[in-house]
Scaffold this active site. Structure first.
Site, PDB file in Angstrom:
ATOM      1  N   LEU A  68       0.785  -1.227   0.000  1.00  0.00           N
ATOM      2  CA  LEU A  68       0.000   0.000   0.000  1.00  0.00           C
ATOM      3  C   LEU A  68       0.822   1.285   0.000  1.00  0.00           C
ATOM      4  O   LEU A  68       0.265   2.375   0.035  1.00  0.00           O
ATOM      5  CB  LEU A  68      -1.017   0.021   1.156  1.00  0.00           C
ATOM      6  CG  LEU A  68      -1.885  -1.241   1.282  1.00  0.00           C
ATOM      7  CD1 LEU A  68      -2.823  -1.115   2.464  1.00  0.00           C
ATOM      8  CD2 LEU A  68      -2.656  -1.512   0.004  1.00  0.00           C
ATOM      9  N   CYS A  69       2.147   1.186  -0.043  1.00  0.00           N
ATOM     10  CA  CYS A  69       2.980   2.385  -0.203  1.00  0.00           C
ATOM     11  C   CYS A  69       2.949   2.819  -1.662  1.00  0.00           C
ATOM     12  O   CYS A  69       2.955   1.983  -2.563  1.00  0.00           O
ATOM     13  CB  CYS A  69       4.428   2.104   0.203  1.00  0.00           C
ATOM     14  SG  CYS A  69       4.725   2.279   1.951  1.00  0.00           S
ATOM     15  N   HIS A  70       2.935   4.116  -1.861  1.00  0.00           N
ATOM     16  CA  HIS A  70       2.938   4.662  -3.214  1.00  0.00           C
ATOM     17  C   HIS A  70       4.362   4.712  -3.765  1.00  0.00           C
ATOM     18  O   HIS A  70       5.295   4.994  -3.018  1.00  0.00           O
ATOM     19  CB  HIS A  70       2.376   6.087  -3.212  1.00  0.00           C
ATOM     20  CG  HIS A  70       0.937   6.153  -2.865  1.00  0.00           C
ATOM     21  ND1 HIS A  70       0.490   6.180  -1.563  1.00  0.00           N
ATOM     22  CD2 HIS A  70      -0.166   6.177  -3.647  1.00  0.00           C
ATOM     23  CE1 HIS A  70      -0.825   6.237  -1.557  1.00  0.00           C
ATOM     24  NE2 HIS A  70      -1.251   6.231  -2.809  1.00  0.00           N
ATOM     25  N   MET A  82       7.948   6.118   5.424  1.00  0.00           N
ATOM     26  CA  MET A  82       8.262   4.698   5.237  1.00  0.00           C
ATOM     27  C   MET A  82       9.597   4.524   4.527  1.00  0.00           C
ATOM     28  O   MET A  82      10.362   3.613   4.847  1.00  0.00           O
ATOM     29  CB  MET A  82       7.145   3.981   4.477  1.00  0.00           C
ATOM     30  CG  MET A  82       5.837   3.880   5.249  1.00  0.00           C
ATOM     31  SD  MET A  82       6.006   3.205   6.922  1.00  0.00           S
ATOM     32  CE  MET A  82       6.744   1.617   6.603  1.00  0.00           C
ATOM     33  N   GLU A  83       9.894   5.398   3.588  1.00  0.00           N
ATOM     34  CA  GLU A  83      11.172   5.320   2.882  1.00  0.00           C
ATOM     35  C   GLU A  83      12.336   5.529   3.842  1.00  0.00           C
ATOM     36  O   GLU A  83      13.355   4.828   3.769  1.00  0.00           O
ATOM     37  CB  GLU A  83      11.204   6.343   1.748  1.00  0.00           C
ATOM     38  CG  GLU A  83      10.359   5.975   0.542  1.00  0.00           C
ATOM     39  CD  GLU A  83       8.850   6.101   0.740  1.00  0.00           C
ATOM     40  OE1 GLU A  83       8.102   5.627  -0.133  1.00  0.00           O
ATOM     41  OE2 GLU A  83       8.395   6.661   1.759  1.00  0.00           O
ATOM     42  N   ASP A  99      24.435  -8.590   7.746  1.00  0.00           N
ATOM     43  CA  ASP A  99      24.898  -9.515   6.711  1.00  0.00           C
ATOM     44  C   ASP A  99      26.406  -9.438   6.510  1.00  0.00           C
ATOM     45  O   ASP A  99      27.074 -10.465   6.370  1.00  0.00           O
ATOM     46  CB  ASP A  99      24.187  -9.223   5.387  1.00  0.00           C
ATOM     47  CG  ASP A  99      24.644 -10.165   4.295  1.00  0.00           C
ATOM     48  OD1 ASP A  99      24.481 -11.395   4.464  1.00  0.00           O
ATOM     49  OD2 ASP A  99      25.187  -9.685   3.281  1.00  0.00           O
TER      50      ASP A  99
END
Length: 166
Positions: A83-85, A121-122, A136
């Site tokens: 749902l993120c654009h 969110m980014e 990692d």
């Protein structure tokens, strides 16, 4: 789920009237300058922190690999988070600060756009992904690494205004 609330007067925008998920329509919104900053903390052993700072991790330069990973993740957040654009990210910065007294690396991300929705969110994905990349790069020498405290520090732009974590 009609009327689901997170704060008084604020509704969950990704839910329709019947409680089904939807992608919010932002086509009617103006493009505005927006910025978000986030952080994550990576706990490592003292030996690992020394090896990172000395550049003796076998896989290479840990900070530069994590920086590139964070930048790439910010640009692809819309593919990772439902749902993120997809946004036109105009800038991403990733910074690291090591704290030998606490055996921690603090990751700070800053993301900018000129778009119809924010880049919180980014920024969060950038910080988290940089932390995962540190894991990692170092897991062969330190299996006890902990990634924690992934959180939004600041956001500006858009209808909801500015948020700054105290």
């Amino acid at each position: 789920m009609e009327g689901a609330m997170t704060e008084p007067g604020k509704e969950m925008t990704h839910l329709d009237a019947r409680g089904r998920l939807r992608m919010v329509d932002v086509s009617g919104k103006e493009r505005t300058a927006r910025e978000a900053r986030a952080e994550a903390t990576v706990e490592v052993s003292p030996e690992t922190l020394t090896r990172i700072s000395e550049g003796t991790i076998a896989k290479g330069n840990v900070y530069e690999a994590a920086r590139i990973a964070g930048i790439m993740a910010a640009k692809r957040t819309w593919e990772l988070i439902p749902l993120c654009h997809p946004l036109q990210v105009t800038g991403v910065e990733i910074e690291f600060s090591a704290d030998p007294a606490r055996n921690e690396i603090r990751i700070l991300s800053r993301v900018k756009t000129l778009d119809r929705t924010g880049v919180e969110m980014e920024a969060l994905v950038a910080a988290a992904h940089a932390g995962l990349t540190i894991y990692d790069m170092c897991k062969a020498v330190d299996r006890g690494i902990v990634i924690r405290d992934i959180r939004l520090l600041y956001k500006s732009g858009g209808k909801s205004g500015t948020f700054e974590r105290a």
